[in-house]
Write a protein that holds these residues in place. Structure first.
Motif, PDB file in Angstrom:
ATOM      1  N   GLY A   1      -9.435 -24.957  30.468  1.00 43.08           N
ATOM      2  CA  GLY A   1      -9.715 -23.970  31.504  1.00 43.08           C
ATOM      3  C   GLY A   1      -8.912 -24.214  32.768  1.00 43.08           C
ATOM      4  N   LYS A   2      -7.622 -24.396  32.572  1.00 47.69           N
ATOM      5  CA  LYS A   2      -6.785 -24.699  33.729  1.00 47.69           C
ATOM      6  C   LYS A   2      -6.475 -23.438  34.529  1.00 47.69           C
ATOM      7  CE  LYS A   2      -2.485 -24.451  33.273  1.00 47.69           C
ATOM      8  NZ  LYS A   2      -2.144 -23.346  34.190  1.00 47.69           N
ATOM      9  N   GLY A   3      -6.594 -23.533  35.829  1.00 45.36           N
ATOM     10  CA  GLY A   3      -6.155 -22.448  36.687  1.00 45.36           C
ATOM     11  C   GLY A   3      -4.884 -22.864  37.403  1.00 45.36           C
ATOM     12  N   ASP A   4      -4.319 -21.910  38.134  1.00 40.95           N
ATOM     13  CA  ASP A   4      -3.071 -22.171  38.864  1.00 40.95           C
ATOM     14  C   ASP A   4      -3.335 -22.135  40.357  1.00 40.95           C
ATOM     15  OD1 ASP A   4      -0.808 -21.883  36.668  1.00 40.95           O
ATOM     16  OD2 ASP A   4      -2.329 -20.372  36.254  1.00 40.95           O
TER      17      ASP A   4
ATOM     18  N   PHE B   1      -4.277 -18.830  42.189  1.00 38.27           N
ATOM     19  CA  PHE B   1      -5.099 -17.914  41.384  1.00 38.27           C
ATOM     20  C   PHE B   1      -6.234 -17.395  42.257  1.00 38.27           C
ATOM     21  CE2 PHE B   1      -8.773 -17.285  38.453  1.00 38.27           C
ATOM     22  CZ  PHE B   1      -8.261 -16.221  37.731  1.00 38.27           C
TER      23      PHE B   1
ATOM     24  N   TRP C   1     -13.022 -15.615  36.866  1.00 38.79           N
ATOM     25  CA  TRP C   1     -12.468 -16.292  35.694  1.00 38.79           C
ATOM     26  C   TRP C   1     -12.971 -15.626  34.434  1.00 38.79           C
ATOM     27  CZ3 TRP C   1      -9.887 -21.304  35.762  1.00 38.79           C
ATOM     28  CH2 TRP C   1      -9.625 -21.762  37.058  1.00 38.79           C
ATOM     29  N   THR C   2     -12.042 -15.339  33.525  1.00 34.66           N
ATOM     30  CA  THR C   2     -12.461 -14.835  32.221  1.00 34.66           C
ATOM     31  C   THR C   2     -12.859 -16.014  31.345  1.00 34.66           C
ATOM     32  OG1 THR C   2     -11.237 -12.752  32.264  1.00 34.66           O
ATOM     33  CG2 THR C   2     -11.613 -13.732  30.107  1.00 34.66           C
TER      34      THR C   2
ATOM     35  N   GLU D   1     -13.806 -17.425  27.513  1.00 33.43           N
ATOM     36  CA  GLU D   1     -13.543 -17.141  26.084  1.00 33.43           C
ATOM     37  C   GLU D   1     -14.699 -17.781  25.329  1.00 33.43           C
ATOM     38  OE1 GLU D   1     -10.337 -19.601  26.569  1.00 33.43           O
ATOM     39  OE2 GLU D   1      -9.089 -18.157  27.614  1.00 33.43           O
TER      40      GLU D   1
ATOM     41  N   TYR E   1       0.524 -18.627  42.112  1.00 28.94           N
ATOM     42  CA  TYR E   1       0.193 -17.681  41.029  1.00 28.94           C
ATOM     43  C   TYR E   1       0.047 -16.248  41.551  1.00 28.94           C
ATOM     44  CZ  TYR E   1      -1.785 -15.918  36.706  1.00 28.94           C
ATOM     45  OH  TYR E   1      -1.986 -15.195  35.541  1.00 28.94           O
TER      46      TYR E   1
ATOM     47  N   LYS F   1       3.395 -14.614  41.814  1.00 26.69           N
ATOM     48  CA  LYS F   1       4.274 -14.688  40.651  1.00 26.69           C
ATOM     49  C   LYS F   1       4.421 -13.286  40.077  1.00 26.69           C
ATOM     50  CE  LYS F   1       3.995 -16.933  36.283  1.00 26.69           C
ATOM     51  NZ  LYS F   1       3.156 -17.728  35.401  1.00 26.69           N
TER      52      LYS F   1
ATOM     53  N   ALA G   1       2.882 -12.746  36.581  1.00 26.53           N
ATOM     54  CA  ALA G   1       1.541 -13.284  36.310  1.00 26.53           C
ATOM     55  C   ALA G   1       0.682 -12.177  35.701  1.00 26.53           C
ATOM     56  CB  ALA G   1       0.913 -13.809  37.585  1.00 26.53           C
ATOM     57  N   LYS G   2      -0.114 -12.543  34.713  1.00 31.38           N
ATOM     58  CA  LYS G   2      -0.833 -11.511  33.964  1.00 31.38           C
ATOM     59  C   LYS G   2      -2.239 -11.236  34.497  1.00 31.38           C
ATOM     60  CE  LYS G   2       1.254 -13.124  29.653  1.00 31.38           C
ATOM     61  NZ  LYS G   2       1.235 -14.583  29.844  1.00 31.38           N
TER      62      LYS G   2
END
Ligand SMILES: O=c1ccn([C@H]2C[C@H](O)[C@@H](COP(=O)(O)OP(=O)(O)OP(=O)(O)O)O2)c(=O)[nH]1
Length: 178
Positions: free
Chosen positions: A109-112, A115, A119-120, A122, A153, A156, A159-160
């Motif tokens: 669960g790494k963030g940048d 960011f 948080w999404t 999974e 981030y 960027k 960035a998605k």
């Protein structure tokens, strides 16, 4: 180095860390507890294609909770919107959640740094388990870094996951060219 509670508080004061909503009682010795947001999502298609845009169906967790089933990937979202402008944030599970057989991410669960979003999650489960909006679901930890950052981030270009949302966001892998 992982930030301590005092250091997290100091960075919140400085504006380097933002957590909304923020509740002092959610601050642990060296982490901050985050909660399950109102929305869950599942993929529409039974077979996903890493090259394609896999669409999701988003739904609200009812008042009485929602029973997650093994064998299904659910996308969840944190209630908290966060920003981290100088430290690497990591979203980790909580032991009490893990003990219910709930995994909150399929990857690290790494963030940048930079960011700025919810948080999404999974989410997958080992056995059927009822979950609720606002239940504690994970914890954020913050790592100090060495060196300057060239591209944050949130600045960027490709960035998605920068678009601010209160709903889970599906994989944007389709934006990668491969
Ligand atoms: O479980 C997680 C892990 C990360 N993130 C957020 C924080 C991170 O800053 C952002 C992007 O994560 P990552 O860099 O791992 O994803 P990517 O697929 O490489 O996306 P990008 O190309 O935008 O970096 O997604 C989550 O919402 N959930």
């Amino acid at each position: 180095m992982i930030l301590t509670d005092q250091q997290i508080l100091a960075e919140i004061e400085r504006g380097n860390i933002v957590i909304e909503p923020y509740d002092r009682t959610c601050l642990g010795t060296n982490s901050y507890d985050v909660h399950l947001g109102r929305y869950l999502a599942t993929y529409r298609d039974a077979v996903l294609d890493a090259r394609k845009h896999n669409e999701i169906d988003v739904f609200e967790i009812p008042e009485e909770g929602f029973v997650l089933q093994p064998g299904t990937l659910y996308l969840g979202v944190t209630e908290e919107y966060t920003e981290s402008h100088a430290h690497v944030p990591f979203l980790e599970g909580k032991s009490s959640v893990g003990r219910l057989g709930i995994d909150i991410h399929a990857t690290a669960g790494k963030g940048d740094i930079g960011f700025c979003n919810t948080w999404t999650l999974e989410i997958s489960v080992s056995m059927p388990v009822r979950v609720y909006h606002l239940m504690p679901v994970g914890q954020l930890i913050y790592f100090a870094v060495q060196g300057d950052v060239e591209t944050f981030y949130n600045r960027k270009a490709n960035a998605k996951y920068n678009e601010r949302t209160i709903k889970p966001v599906e994989s944007m892998m389709w934006k990668n060219r491969f």
